[in-house]
Design a protein around this motif. Sequence first.
Motif, short mmCIF file in Angstrom:
data_model
loop_
_atom_site.label_atom_id
_atom_site.label_comp_id
_atom_site.label_asym_id
_atom_site.label_seq_id
_atom_site.Cartn_x
_atom_site.Cartn_y
_atom_site.Cartn_z
N ALA A 181 0.82 -1.21 0.00
CA ALA A 181 0.00 0.00 0.00
C ALA A 181 0.85 1.26 0.00
CB ALA A 181 -0.93 -0.01 1.21
N HIS A 182 2.06 1.17 0.58
CA HIS A 182 2.97 2.31 0.62
C HIS A 182 3.86 2.43 -0.62
CE1 HIS A 182 1.96 3.74 4.51
NE2 HIS A 182 2.58 2.84 5.23
N SER A 183 3.82 1.44 -1.50
CA SER A 183 4.77 1.40 -2.61
C SER A 183 4.42 2.41 -3.69
CB SER A 183 4.83 -0.01 -3.20
OG SER A 183 5.30 -0.93 -2.25
N MET A 197 -7.37 -6.78 7.32
CA MET A 197 -6.32 -5.89 6.83
C MET A 197 -6.61 -5.42 5.41
SD MET A 197 -3.45 -4.32 7.46
CE MET A 197 -2.43 -5.12 8.72
N ALA A 198 -6.96 -6.36 4.53
CA ALA A 198 -7.22 -6.00 3.14
C ALA A 198 -8.40 -5.04 3.03
CB ALA A 198 -7.47 -7.26 2.31
N ASN A 199 -9.47 -5.32 3.77
CA ASN A 199 -10.65 -4.45 3.70
C ASN A 199 -10.35 -3.06 4.27
OD1 ASN A 199 -12.22 -6.44 2.53
ND2 ASN A 199 -13.01 -7.20 4.47
N ALA A 200 -9.51 -2.99 5.29
CA ALA A 200 -9.15 -1.69 5.86
C ALA A 200 -8.36 -0.86 4.86
CB ALA A 200 -8.32 -1.90 7.12
N LEU A 201 -7.42 -1.48 4.16
CA LEU A 201 -6.65 -0.75 3.16
C LEU A 201 -7.54 -0.32 2.00
CD1 LEU A 201 -3.39 -2.90 3.20
CD2 LEU A 201 -3.66 -0.57 4.06
N ARG A 202 -8.47 -1.18 1.61
CA ARG A 202 -9.42 -0.79 0.56
C ARG A 202 -10.22 0.43 0.99
NH1 ARG A 202 -10.56 -6.83 0.00
NH2 ARG A 202 -9.72 -7.43 -2.04
N ALA A 203 -10.61 0.47 2.28
CA ALA A 203 -11.40 1.60 2.77
C ALA A 203 -10.64 2.90 2.68
CB ALA A 203 -11.83 1.34 4.21
N MET A 204 -9.29 2.81 2.68
CA MET A 204 -8.46 4.02 2.57
C MET A 204 -7.99 4.25 1.14
SD MET A 204 -6.21 4.20 6.09
CE MET A 204 -5.73 2.48 6.21
N GLY A 205 -8.54 3.51 0.17
CA GLY A 205 -8.29 3.81 -1.22
C GLY A 205 -7.38 2.87 -1.97
N GLN A 217 -6.32 -0.36 -3.97
CA GLN A 217 -7.01 -1.35 -4.79
C GLN A 217 -6.34 -2.71 -4.60
OE1 GLN A 217 -7.57 -0.30 -8.92
NE2 GLN A 217 -7.89 -2.42 -9.55
N ILE A 218 -7.11 -3.72 -4.22
CA ILE A 218 -6.60 -5.08 -4.05
C ILE A 218 -7.48 -6.00 -4.88
CG2 ILE A 218 -6.07 -6.93 -2.42
CD1 ILE A 218 -5.78 -4.81 -0.24
N ALA A 256 -3.49 -15.24 -5.80
CA ALA A 256 -2.59 -14.08 -5.85
C ALA A 256 -3.41 -12.81 -5.72
CB ALA A 256 -1.81 -14.07 -7.16
N TRP A 257 -2.86 -11.84 -4.99
CA TRP A 257 -3.51 -10.54 -4.83
C TRP A 257 -2.65 -9.48 -5.50
CZ3 TRP A 257 -4.74 -10.76 1.16
CH2 TRP A 257 -5.70 -11.75 1.38
N ARG A 258 -3.26 -8.70 -6.37
CA ARG A 258 -2.61 -7.59 -7.03
C ARG A 258 -2.94 -6.33 -6.24
NH1 ARG A 258 1.46 -6.10 -10.61
NH2 ARG A 258 0.75 -4.58 -12.17
N ILE A 259 -1.92 -5.65 -5.72
CA ILE A 259 -2.12 -4.45 -4.92
C ILE A 259 -1.70 -3.24 -5.72
CG2 ILE A 259 -1.52 -3.23 -2.80
CD1 ILE A 259 -1.10 -6.95 -2.91
N ILE A 260 -2.65 -2.32 -5.92
CA ILE A 260 -2.39 -1.10 -6.69
C ILE A 260 -2.53 0.08 -5.74
CG2 ILE A 260 -3.10 0.29 -8.67
CD1 ILE A 260 -4.27 -2.27 -9.89
N PRO A 261 -1.40 0.66 -5.32
CA PRO A 261 -1.47 1.76 -4.36
C PRO A 261 -2.10 3.00 -4.98
CG PRO A 261 0.78 1.45 -5.14
CD PRO A 261 -0.03 0.33 -5.72
#
Length: 444
Positions: free
Chosen positions: A41-43, A61-69, A71-72, A83-88
């Motif tokens: 998320a910080h990348s 954790m994943a839902n919390a990061l989604r709530a802050m914008g 994309q997972i 596999a989870w693709r994380i787009i900061p």
Amino acid sequence: MTDRTVQTDLWPAPTAPGAVDANVTVPGSKSVTNRALVLAAHSSEPGWVRRPLRSRDTALMANALRAMGVQIDETVNPSGGEAWRIIPAGLHGPATIDVGNAGTVMRFLPPVAALADGPVRFEGDARAYERPLHGVIDALRELGARIDDEGRGSLPLTVHGAGSLAGGAVEVDASSSSQFISALLLSGPRFNKGLELRHTGRSLPSLPHILMTVDMLRKAGAKVDTPQDGGPRDMWRVAPSALLGRDLTVEPDLSNAAPFLAAALVTGGRVTIPGWPRRTTQPGDALRGLFTRMGGSCELTDHGLTLKGSGRVHGITADLHEVGELTPVIAAAAAVADGESHLTGIAHLRLHETDRLAALAKEINGLGGDVTETEDGLRVQPAPLHGGVFHTYEDHRLATAGAVLGLVVPGVEVENVATTAKTLPDFPELWRAMLDGPATGTRG
């Protein structure tokens, strides 16, 4: 606050008909998965987390990061697993986050929220409101964050993110939880001045988890100086920098392998955990030495780790300060040992999902055991055990400890075994498959 009904269903813990003989594939590490999500998320670019643990704690954790914008995107590759693709993206509020009773979520995410643009509210289970969070709250305030906790030093709270955080030097007493340090280190590269963090309390518990955090930060491109590198004692420095998007495959959760390896120990059988890494920062790797001292024998090969029981379980004197999460299963094995055990260095377990020391003493003694709490641990003496209800206090590691005892003590009923879904989904099915042997699909 999350409205959840406490489960009181009783699970008849299976008794082993003889020596277990199985290969057990355990899911990915919760500790690695949740750290990887925060770092992604910080990348500054997208990344992948492959074979993540899918459990209550990682979903929170994943839902919390989604709530802050953030994309997972979740995908499943039949040949390579999930596999989870994380787009900061730009972190933002307003958001409300349910931490459940996950220490990593309640402690790792307030620093993330301090970097968001807007208010982020943190709520959770009833026990989460009793767990210490003051180390993170006080440190973030010193670093420039505005937090409303009404003076509690715990949940519920609101972090009023300003889009950035000054950072700099801060002191933290992390003697009650190493997660206070990991929480700040994980977000440290994003602070304007980076981070210079000094631990001021008594001895630091669970050091392997901090080493895991540092290792993952460095692999993501952060510059981190630690006491282990010859730097000042009890001080960590993180330089401000952009983090790289990584393609990370999550290791098996070695701490969640504990009950399965204990099954081989207490029944005199054999259990193999495929994929056990030769080099790891996971605290669960200490099981190899601990269970060898208790009468087992271990062999680590390219296939995985095999533990064989000798037919006898020996008592042990062990300082578990750095690997406290292994205590419940070790205490269960010690309860059926041929000699007295002393487990020390674990006073901080009184502040975990439940008071684990009090709970272990009460529940093992309820089955006829002889366990005494000490100032910083447990004394376990041999005693004939009998069946009965083993309460879990919504603590996943209590549930697996009860299952281990049930292997050799007929009539044990584990209350709310479903709490294992916190970090080990489908535990009852995995446990039954282990008892059915290698031919049932437990092959790795």
